[in-house]
Design a protein around this motif. Structure first.
Motif, mmCIF file in Angstrom:
data_model
loop_
_atom_site.group_PDB
_atom_site.id
_atom_site.type_symbol
_atom_site.label_atom_id
_atom_site.label_comp_id
_atom_site.label_asym_id
_atom_site.label_seq_id
_atom_site.Cartn_x
_atom_site.Cartn_y
_atom_site.Cartn_z
ATOM 1 N N LYS A 114 -25.103 -30.265 34.038
ATOM 2 C CA LYS A 114 -26.254 -30.154 34.938
ATOM 3 C C LYS A 114 -25.804 -29.964 36.377
ATOM 4 N N ILE A 115 -24.790 -30.725 36.786
ATOM 5 C CA ILE A 115 -24.282 -30.641 38.161
ATOM 6 C C ILE A 115 -23.745 -29.240 38.446
ATOM 7 N N ILE A 116 -22.940 -28.711 37.520
ATOM 8 C CA ILE A 116 -22.355 -27.379 37.694
ATOM 9 C C ILE A 116 -23.430 -26.311 37.744
ATOM 10 N N LYS A 117 -24.381 -26.389 36.827
ATOM 11 C CA LYS A 117 -25.440 -25.368 36.761
ATOM 12 C C LYS A 117 -26.288 -25.390 38.025
ATOM 13 N N ASN A 118 -26.633 -26.583 38.495
ATOM 14 C CA ASN A 118 -27.427 -26.686 39.723
ATOM 15 C C ASN A 118 -26.669 -26.129 40.919
ATOM 16 N N PHE A 119 -25.357 -26.394 40.953
ATOM 17 C CA PHE A 119 -24.538 -25.892 42.058
ATOM 18 C C PHE A 119 -24.444 -24.371 42.023
ATOM 19 N N VAL A 120 -24.223 -23.818 40.843
ATOM 20 C CA VAL A 120 -24.123 -22.362 40.693
ATOM 21 C C VAL A 120 -25.433 -21.692 41.099
ATOM 22 N N ASN A 121 -26.552 -22.294 40.723
ATOM 23 C CA ASN A 121 -27.861 -21.686 40.969
ATOM 24 C C ASN A 121 -28.372 -21.865 42.391
ATOM 25 N N THR A 122 -27.618 -22.565 43.234
ATOM 26 C CA THR A 122 -28.057 -22.717 44.625
ATOM 27 C C THR A 122 -28.038 -21.388 45.369
ATOM 28 N N LEU A 123 -27.166 -20.465 44.935
ATOM 29 C CA LEU A 123 -27.046 -19.165 45.593
ATOM 30 C C LEU A 123 -27.039 -18.052 44.553
ATOM 31 N N SER A 124 -27.350 -16.847 45.003
ATOM 32 C CA SER A 124 -27.288 -15.688 44.120
ATOM 33 C C SER A 124 -25.834 -15.252 43.951
ATOM 34 N N SER A 125 -25.578 -14.430 42.945
ATOM 35 C CA SER A 125 -24.208 -13.936 42.715
ATOM 36 C C SER A 125 -23.717 -13.112 43.905
ATOM 37 N N ASP A 126 -24.619 -12.346 44.526
ATOM 38 C CA ASP A 126 -24.231 -11.544 45.696
ATOM 39 C C ASP A 126 -23.829 -12.438 46.866
ATOM 40 N N THR A 127 -24.574 -13.528 47.060
ATOM 41 C CA THR A 127 -24.256 -14.447 48.158
ATOM 42 C C THR A 127 -22.913 -15.122 47.925
ATOM 43 N N TRP A 128 -22.656 -15.538 46.676
ATOM 44 C CA TRP A 128 -21.357 -16.127 46.348
ATOM 45 C C TRP A 128 -20.235 -15.130 46.634
ATOM 46 N N ALA A 129 -20.465 -13.862 46.307
ATOM 47 C CA ALA A 129 -19.452 -12.819 46.530
ATOM 48 C C ALA A 129 -19.190 -12.617 48.028
ATOM 49 N N ILE A 130 -20.259 -12.649 48.815
ATOM 50 C CA ILE A 130 -20.117 -12.496 50.270
ATOM 51 C C ILE A 130 -19.296 -13.642 50.855
ATOM 52 N N ILE A 131 -19.583 -14.867 50.389
ATOM 53 C CA ILE A 131 -18.822 -16.033 50.851
ATOM 54 C C ILE A 131 -17.345 -15.878 50.491
ATOM 55 N N ALA A 132 -17.087 -15.355 49.295
ATOM 56 C CA ALA A 132 -15.695 -15.145 48.868
ATOM 57 C C ALA A 132 -14.972 -14.158 49.787
ATOM 58 N N VAL A 133 -15.647 -13.070 50.144
ATOM 59 C CA VAL A 133 -15.048 -12.067 51.030
ATOM 60 C C VAL A 133 -14.773 -12.670 52.410
ATOM 61 N N ILE A 134 -15.737 -13.430 52.925
ATOM 62 C CA ILE A 134 -15.557 -14.078 54.234
ATOM 63 C C ILE A 134 -14.397 -15.065 54.175
ATOM 64 N N GLY A 135 -14.301 -15.823 53.070
ATOM 65 C CA GLY A 135 -13.212 -16.780 52.905
ATOM 66 C C GLY A 135 -11.852 -16.108 52.910
ATOM 67 N N VAL A 136 -11.737 -14.974 52.227
ATOM 68 C CA VAL A 136 -10.474 -14.227 52.190
ATOM 69 C C VAL A 136 -10.128 -13.691 53.582
ATOM 70 N N PHE A 137 -11.139 -13.184 54.275
ATOM 71 C CA PHE A 137 -10.923 -12.642 55.620
ATOM 72 C C PHE A 137 -10.403 -13.736 56.564
ATOM 73 N N ILE A 138 -11.035 -14.911 56.518
ATOM 74 C CA ILE A 138 -10.602 -16.031 57.369
ATOM 75 C C ILE A 138 -9.196 -16.476 56.984
ATOM 76 N N PHE A 139 -8.908 -16.499 55.686
ATOM 77 C CA PHE A 139 -7.572 -16.885 55.221
ATOM 78 C C PHE A 139 -6.501 -15.955 55.790
ATOM 79 N N VAL A 140 -6.740 -14.652 55.694
ATOM 80 C CA VAL A 140 -5.765 -13.672 56.191
ATOM 81 C C VAL A 140 -5.586 -13.826 57.697
#
Length: 251
Positions: A114-140
């Protein structure tokens, strides 16, 4: 080629203008209490392959006024798919669902799932992808700062924040794939038959396991010829004839 593009654009603008006029006419009919006529107008817009949460919402309202259970639930659900955070749609859907006969208890998710599903559903797949791109950019960016910085404190800060950014990026990628997987498993439908006999196997001579009535929401698991295997909120499973339901994901 440019002339053809201009002509197509003109036709497109004309179609939008015409649909806007029909939508306003439908709203006027609805306000006058002519709900059946309003439904015809709204559906003519759908026939032109135009879809919007507002259109489905108004269409659902008109059907609700006529006590058309299945269509009202169906169109509220369609509106909610296009605008999942609209509270008015949710409230009206709840009223429409109160008209349905079948009372099905939902099996709740429990524990870690339940915890995992609720966490996953807080954002859309596109939003999660955008966060991932921003995270990689900040890392670099921070990794380069760490590499070229001379001050020890700055190097330490850049290293810590860059690792955190990389972790967030990886987590976001995992969440994006998980969200896509969860959404792919969802294939909801609404029962439109006044009463449908759900069978244990995809043929009319098989044993009847339960009956469903108009307006009930089901999840379609698989399709075989003119039958659909469905699952209810209480995890009951059976086969229903395809003609008795309408898929919500079809636009």
């Amino acid at each position: 080629m440019r002339i053809i593009t201009v002509i197509l654009l003109c036709f497109s603008l004309f179609g939008i203008s015409q649909n806007t006029q029909v939508f306003e006419e439908a709203n006027a009919l609805y306000n006058d209490g002519k709900f059946a006529e309003a439904i015809d107008k709204y559906e003519s817009i759908l026939d032109s392959d135009v879809h919007s949460a507002e259109l489905y919402f108004n269409l659902a309202n008109a059907n609700y006024k006529l006590n058309n259970i299945a269509p009202s639930v169906y169109y509220y659900e369609k509106a909610l798919l296009l605008n999942p955070n609209d509270e008015e749609i949710k409230n009206n859907l709840a009223f429409a669902q109160n008209m349905t006969i079948d009372a099905i208890d939902k099996v709740p998710d429990v524990g870690f799932s339940k915890i995992i599903k609720n966490f996953v559903n807080t954002l859309s797949s596109d939003t999660w992808a955008i966060i991932a791109v921003i995270g990689v950019f900040i890392f670099v960016l921070l990794f380069l700062l760490y590499h070229f910085s001379q001050a020890t404190s700055r190097k330490r800060l850049a290293f810590v924040v860059s690792i955190a950014s990389l972790f967030i990026a990886i987590l976001s990628v995992v969440m994006a794939f998980q969200k896509v997987r969860l959404d792919a498993k969802k294939n909801p439908a609404i029962v439109f038959a006044q009463e449908s006999r759900v069978k244990s196997d995809p043929n009319k001579s098989s044993e009847e396991v339960f009956r469903l009535h108009e307006g009930t929401k089901v999840q379609v698991l698989e399709t075989y010829e003119d039958w659909n295997k469905i699952q209810l909120a209480d995890n009951s499973v059976g086969w229903i004839q395809s003609q008795d339901i309408k898929l919500l994901n079809d636009f």
